[in-house]
Write a protein that holds these residues in place. Structure first.
Motif, short mmCIF file in Angstrom:
data_model
loop_
_atom_site.label_atom_id
_atom_site.label_comp_id
_atom_site.label_asym_id
_atom_site.label_seq_id
_atom_site.Cartn_x
_atom_site.Cartn_y
_atom_site.Cartn_z
N MET A 186 47.95 32.09 45.22
CA MET A 186 48.00 31.60 43.85
C MET A 186 47.90 32.74 42.83
O MET A 186 48.53 32.68 41.80
CB MET A 186 46.88 30.59 43.60
CG MET A 186 47.13 29.21 44.21
SD MET A 186 48.66 28.43 43.65
CE MET A 186 48.43 28.37 41.92
N GLU A 187 47.09 33.71 43.14
CA GLU A 187 46.93 34.83 42.21
C GLU A 187 48.24 35.60 42.04
O GLU A 187 48.56 36.05 40.94
CB GLU A 187 45.81 35.77 42.66
CG GLU A 187 44.43 35.15 42.55
CD GLU A 187 44.14 34.62 41.14
OE1 GLU A 187 44.44 35.32 40.16
OE2 GLU A 187 43.62 33.50 41.04
N LYS A 188 49.03 35.74 43.12
CA LYS A 188 50.31 36.43 43.03
C LYS A 188 51.28 35.64 42.14
O LYS A 188 52.04 36.23 41.37
CB LYS A 188 50.92 36.61 44.42
CG LYS A 188 50.24 37.67 45.25
CD LYS A 188 50.95 37.84 46.57
CE LYS A 188 50.27 38.88 47.42
NZ LYS A 188 50.95 39.08 48.71
N ILE A 189 51.24 34.33 42.25
CA ILE A 189 52.11 33.48 41.42
C ILE A 189 51.72 33.63 39.97
O ILE A 189 52.57 33.87 39.11
CB ILE A 189 52.01 31.99 41.88
CG1 ILE A 189 52.61 31.83 43.27
CG2 ILE A 189 52.71 31.09 40.88
CD1 ILE A 189 52.39 30.45 43.88
N ARG A 190 50.44 33.49 39.66
CA ARG A 190 49.97 33.60 38.28
C ARG A 190 50.25 34.99 37.70
O ARG A 190 50.57 35.11 36.52
CB ARG A 190 48.48 33.29 38.20
CG ARG A 190 48.18 31.82 38.32
CD ARG A 190 46.73 31.51 37.97
NE ARG A 190 46.47 30.11 38.18
CZ ARG A 190 45.89 29.61 39.27
NH1 ARG A 190 45.48 30.39 40.24
NH2 ARG A 190 45.69 28.30 39.37
N ALA A 191 50.13 36.02 38.52
CA ALA A 191 50.36 37.39 38.05
C ALA A 191 51.81 37.60 37.62
O ALA A 191 52.07 38.38 36.70
CB ALA A 191 49.97 38.39 39.14
N ARG A 192 52.74 36.91 38.27
CA ARG A 192 54.16 37.07 37.92
C ARG A 192 54.56 36.24 36.70
O ARG A 192 55.58 36.50 36.09
CB ARG A 192 55.04 36.67 39.10
CG ARG A 192 55.02 37.72 40.21
CD ARG A 192 56.09 37.49 41.23
NE ARG A 192 57.42 37.51 40.66
CZ ARG A 192 58.51 37.12 41.31
NH1 ARG A 192 58.42 36.69 42.55
NH2 ARG A 192 59.69 37.15 40.73
N CYS A 193 53.78 35.23 36.37
CA CYS A 193 54.14 34.33 35.25
C CYS A 193 53.84 34.97 33.90
O CYS A 193 52.98 35.82 33.78
CB CYS A 193 53.36 33.01 35.36
SG CYS A 193 53.88 31.98 36.72
N GLU A 194 54.59 34.53 32.90
CA GLU A 194 54.39 34.97 31.53
C GLU A 194 53.78 33.83 30.73
O GLU A 194 54.27 32.70 30.80
CB GLU A 194 55.74 35.37 30.91
CG GLU A 194 56.44 36.48 31.64
CD GLU A 194 57.90 36.64 31.20
OE1 GLU A 194 58.31 35.97 30.23
OE2 GLU A 194 58.60 37.42 31.84
N GLU A 195 52.73 34.11 29.99
CA GLU A 195 52.10 33.07 29.17
C GLU A 195 52.93 32.81 27.93
O GLU A 195 53.40 33.73 27.28
CB GLU A 195 50.69 33.48 28.77
CG GLU A 195 49.71 33.40 29.91
CD GLU A 195 48.28 33.60 29.45
OE1 GLU A 195 47.93 33.15 28.34
OE2 GLU A 195 47.53 34.22 30.22
#
Length: 157
Positions: A1-10
């Motif tokens: 999950m952390e890898k997914i969140r790290a790639r996302c842009e807020e």
């Protein structure tokens, strides 16, 4: 999950996925198999498996959003109904209505007479060989709605 969140842009409340997107939303490929990221995020947020008879959808309108609070498990029928509501417009509705009117035995002049006439529903139904229910539906604006004027159907006569 952390890898997914790290790639996302807020973007406001949304977490936008910059990677691959299909009609089902954001995906990644692992071992030659596509994984739907919305399902993974939903399972992480709810701590249970995603329902197999549901589709992962978002309410925010961003096809690439992966914010857990925006992901909803919907039935296919719910998703189709939501999509239809989103794409409905007065212009589209007018085109559909015109197509139906071409096949109708009731002329546009007769429908306008039914809308504006002071005669009873019984009299109008006998005059135009239609049911009273159809007369009531025309008068209520459920059928044969007038799309020619932006003020049509606002209640003024």
């Amino acid at each position: 999950m952390e890898k997914i969140r790290a790639r996302c842009e807020e973007n406001g409340d949304c977490l936008l996925w910059p990677g691959a997107i299909t009609t089902r939303g954001p995906v990644v490929t692992l071992n030659q198999k596509q994984i739907q990221l919305r399902r993974v995020v939903w399972e992480d947020a709810h701590q249970k498996p995603f329902p197999p008879d549901r589709v992962a959808s978002v309410d925010c309108g961003h096809i690439n959003c992966l914010a857990g609070a925006h992901i909803i498990a919907r039935t296919r029928a719910q998703l189709v109904a939501r999509t239809n509501r989103m794409h409905a417009s007065a212009g589209r509705n007018a085109k559909i209505a015109n197509g139906k009117r071409r096949a109708s035995k009731l002329s546009e002049e007769a429908a306008e007479e039914i809308r504006t006439s002071g005669l009873s529903a019984q009299e109008m139904s006998e005059k135009h060989s239609i049911t009273k229910a159809y007369v009531y539906m025309i008068r209520a604006g459920h059928f044969r709605r007038n799309y020619s004027s932006p003020f049509a159907g606002l209640g003024a006569r």
